[in-house]
Write a protein that holds these residues in place. Structure first.
Motif, mmCIF file in Angstrom:
data_model
loop_
_atom_site.group_PDB
_atom_site.id
_atom_site.type_symbol
_atom_site.label_atom_id
_atom_site.label_comp_id
_atom_site.label_asym_id
_atom_site.label_seq_id
_atom_site.Cartn_x
_atom_site.Cartn_y
_atom_site.Cartn_z
ATOM 1 N N ILE A 53 -38.731 70.594 -0.539
ATOM 2 C CA ILE A 53 -38.346 70.651 -1.727
ATOM 3 C C ILE A 53 -38.104 72.218 -2.594
ATOM 4 N N ASP A 54 -37.522 72.617 -3.198
ATOM 5 C CA ASP A 54 -37.350 74.217 -3.757
ATOM 6 C C ASP A 54 -37.500 74.584 -4.743
ATOM 7 N N ILE A 55 -38.265 75.532 -5.806
ATOM 8 C CA ILE A 55 -37.950 75.510 -7.474
ATOM 9 C C ILE A 55 -37.144 76.581 -7.221
ATOM 10 N N ALA A 56 -36.605 76.670 -7.766
ATOM 11 C CA ALA A 56 -36.532 78.269 -8.711
ATOM 12 C C ALA A 56 -36.156 78.700 -10.447
ATOM 13 N N CYS A 57 -36.318 79.871 -11.063
ATOM 14 C CA CYS A 57 -35.806 80.336 -12.038
ATOM 15 C C CYS A 57 -34.582 80.628 -12.050
ATOM 16 N N VAL A 58 -34.084 80.881 -13.363
ATOM 17 C CA VAL A 58 -32.535 81.231 -12.858
ATOM 18 C C VAL A 58 -32.328 82.169 -14.668
ATOM 19 N N LEU A 59 -32.545 83.228 -14.078
ATOM 20 C CA LEU A 59 -32.313 84.587 -15.512
ATOM 21 C C LEU A 59 -31.073 85.184 -15.627
ATOM 22 N N VAL A 70 -35.293 83.835 -8.752
ATOM 23 C CA VAL A 70 -36.023 83.925 -8.560
ATOM 24 C C VAL A 70 -36.891 82.308 -8.092
ATOM 25 N N TRP A 71 -36.822 82.786 -6.284
ATOM 26 C CA TRP A 71 -36.406 81.276 -5.584
ATOM 27 C C TRP A 71 -37.276 81.902 -3.663
ATOM 28 N N GLN A 85 -44.892 81.983 -6.183
ATOM 29 C CA GLN A 85 -45.577 82.378 -5.585
ATOM 30 C C GLN A 85 -45.789 82.150 -4.131
ATOM 31 N N GLY A 86 -44.913 81.948 -3.336
ATOM 32 C CA GLY A 86 -44.761 81.543 -1.977
ATOM 33 C C GLY A 86 -43.110 80.328 -1.614
ATOM 34 N N ASP A 87 -43.064 80.018 -0.749
ATOM 35 C CA ASP A 87 -42.261 78.825 -0.368
ATOM 36 C C ASP A 87 -43.407 77.694 0.830
ATOM 37 N N SER A 88 -42.802 76.753 0.178
ATOM 38 C CA SER A 88 -43.836 75.236 0.720
ATOM 39 C C SER A 88 -42.581 74.815 2.157
ATOM 40 N N LEU A 89 -42.915 74.852 3.182
ATOM 41 C CA LEU A 89 -41.585 74.198 3.638
ATOM 42 C C LEU A 89 -41.317 72.282 4.058
ATOM 43 N N ASN A 128 -34.874 71.758 -6.046
ATOM 44 C CA ASN A 128 -33.670 71.363 -4.676
ATOM 45 C C ASN A 128 -33.478 71.371 -3.657
ATOM 46 N N SER A 129 -33.400 70.005 -3.445
ATOM 47 C CA SER A 129 -33.855 69.589 -1.646
ATOM 48 C C SER A 129 -32.847 70.031 -0.754
ATOM 49 N N TYR A 130 -33.990 70.867 -0.275
ATOM 50 C CA TYR A 130 -32.997 71.910 1.040
ATOM 51 C C TYR A 130 -32.371 71.066 2.125
ATOM 52 N N HIS A 131 -33.241 70.150 2.608
ATOM 53 C CA HIS A 131 -32.059 69.482 4.401
ATOM 54 C C HIS A 131 -31.261 68.140 3.051
ATOM 55 N N ASN A 132 -31.242 68.054 1.303
ATOM 56 C CA ASN A 132 -29.868 67.327 1.354
ATOM 57 C C ASN A 132 -30.620 65.829 1.163
ATOM 58 N N HIS A 133 -32.599 65.903 1.654
ATOM 59 C CA HIS A 133 -32.938 64.694 1.399
ATOM 60 C C HIS A 133 -33.086 64.275 -0.502
ATOM 61 N N PRO A 134 -32.764 62.994 -0.783
ATOM 62 C CA PRO A 134 -32.816 62.569 -1.630
ATOM 63 C C PRO A 134 -34.160 62.907 -2.508
ATOM 64 N N PHE A 135 -34.806 62.864 -3.970
ATOM 65 C CA PHE A 135 -35.747 63.725 -4.101
ATOM 66 C C PHE A 135 -36.937 61.958 -4.689
ATOM 67 N N SER A 136 -36.164 61.377 -4.815
ATOM 68 C CA SER A 136 -37.172 59.960 -4.679
ATOM 69 C C SER A 136 -37.677 58.978 -3.522
ATOM 70 N N ARG A 137 -36.733 60.083 -2.795
ATOM 71 C CA ARG A 137 -37.687 59.560 -1.518
ATOM 72 C C ARG A 137 -39.054 59.724 -0.952
ATOM 73 N N VAL A 138 -39.434 60.992 -1.711
ATOM 74 C CA VAL A 138 -41.116 61.553 -1.032
ATOM 75 C C VAL A 138 -41.686 59.912 -1.506
ATOM 76 N N LYS A 139 -42.925 60.283 -1.258
ATOM 77 C CA LYS A 139 -44.193 59.046 -0.997
ATOM 78 C C LYS A 139 -44.482 59.906 -2.495
ATOM 79 N N LYS A 140 -44.632 60.712 -2.884
ATOM 80 C CA LYS A 140 -45.367 60.765 -4.275
ATOM 81 C C LYS A 140 -45.339 62.431 -4.694
#
Length: 213
Positions: A53-59, A70-71, A85-89, A128-140
């Motif tokens: 999952i990635d986050i971004a701010c759009v100006l 910014v992403w 502050q950097g990407d987590s894969l 955004n979910s980079y691989h298009n996995h639904p957000f709801s599938r995360v454990k927490k």
């Protein structure tokens, strides 16, 4: 839409929400979650990929044109008013300290409001979910916004989002004369990547502009 108490307000000025208007932290925290790929052959080989999952701010400027994004591909805007502050894969690659429920977020964007250029009117926060996995599938997991004193104004629980949601317009900041106005959107977008999502948000922002005489 999902928020957690005690933050019932969905739209208000930052001062009205009791936030320090100096620096905001748009952040993401979720537990490492593997997903079995579709297809018989891949299942037979027991291959799995992790939710990313990635986050971004759009100006955006006064006319709702995209001024900057910014992403993970561009970690700061030109004047460094918004800094990633950097990407987590996969929610795990920063070590045990960055796992869900730990104090360190996997991804964080810092917004220095006093440094935001005068021509910027809106700042959209997108996930955004980079691989298009639904957000709801995360454990927490959750997306939240706080100030530099640790005050949280909202938390969006990923598991409570619509089952097919892979891109989310989380919230929007709108410049006012002496403050910023925050609106929690929690609006799913039909977009497979952040750049497409940014364009869809631009369209929605433009629709809300007052009609010119």
């Amino acid at each position: 839409m999902s928020t957690t108490a005690p933050y019932p307000l969905l739209s208000d000025s930052l001062k009205g929400l009791g936030l320090d208007v100096g620096t905001l932290f748009f952040a993401l925290n979720y537990e490492h979650t593997k997903i079995a790929p579709k297809g018989m052959f891949k299942r037979f080989k027991k291959q799995k990929s992790a939710i990313d999952i990635d986050i971004a701010c759009v100006l955006y400027d006064d006319d709702c044109n995209i001024s900057d994004i910014v992403w993970f591909k561009k970690l700061r805007d030109q004047v460094e008013s918004v800094c990633h502050q950097g990407d987590s894969l996969n929610g795990k690659d920063r070590g045990e300290q960055s796992m869900y429920l730990a104090p360190l977020d996997q991804e964080q964007i810092r917004i220095y409001l006093e440094k935001v250029p005068a021509h910027i009117t809106h700042i959209a926060m997108i996930a955004n979910s980079y691989h298009n996995h639904p957000f709801s599938r995360v454990k927490k997991g959750e997306i939240h916004l706080s100030d530099d004193e640790g005050n949280h104004c909202f938390e969006v629980k990923l598991k409570q989002l619509p089952r097919d949601c892979t891109t989310l317009w989380v919230a929007n900041l709108r410049r006012e004369i002496d403050d910023w106005h925050l609106t929690l959107q929690s609006l799913p977008l039909t977009a497979e990547d952040i750049t497409t999502a940014a364009q869809k948000v631009a369209h929605e922002l433009a629709r809300a502009l007052p009609a010119t005489q």
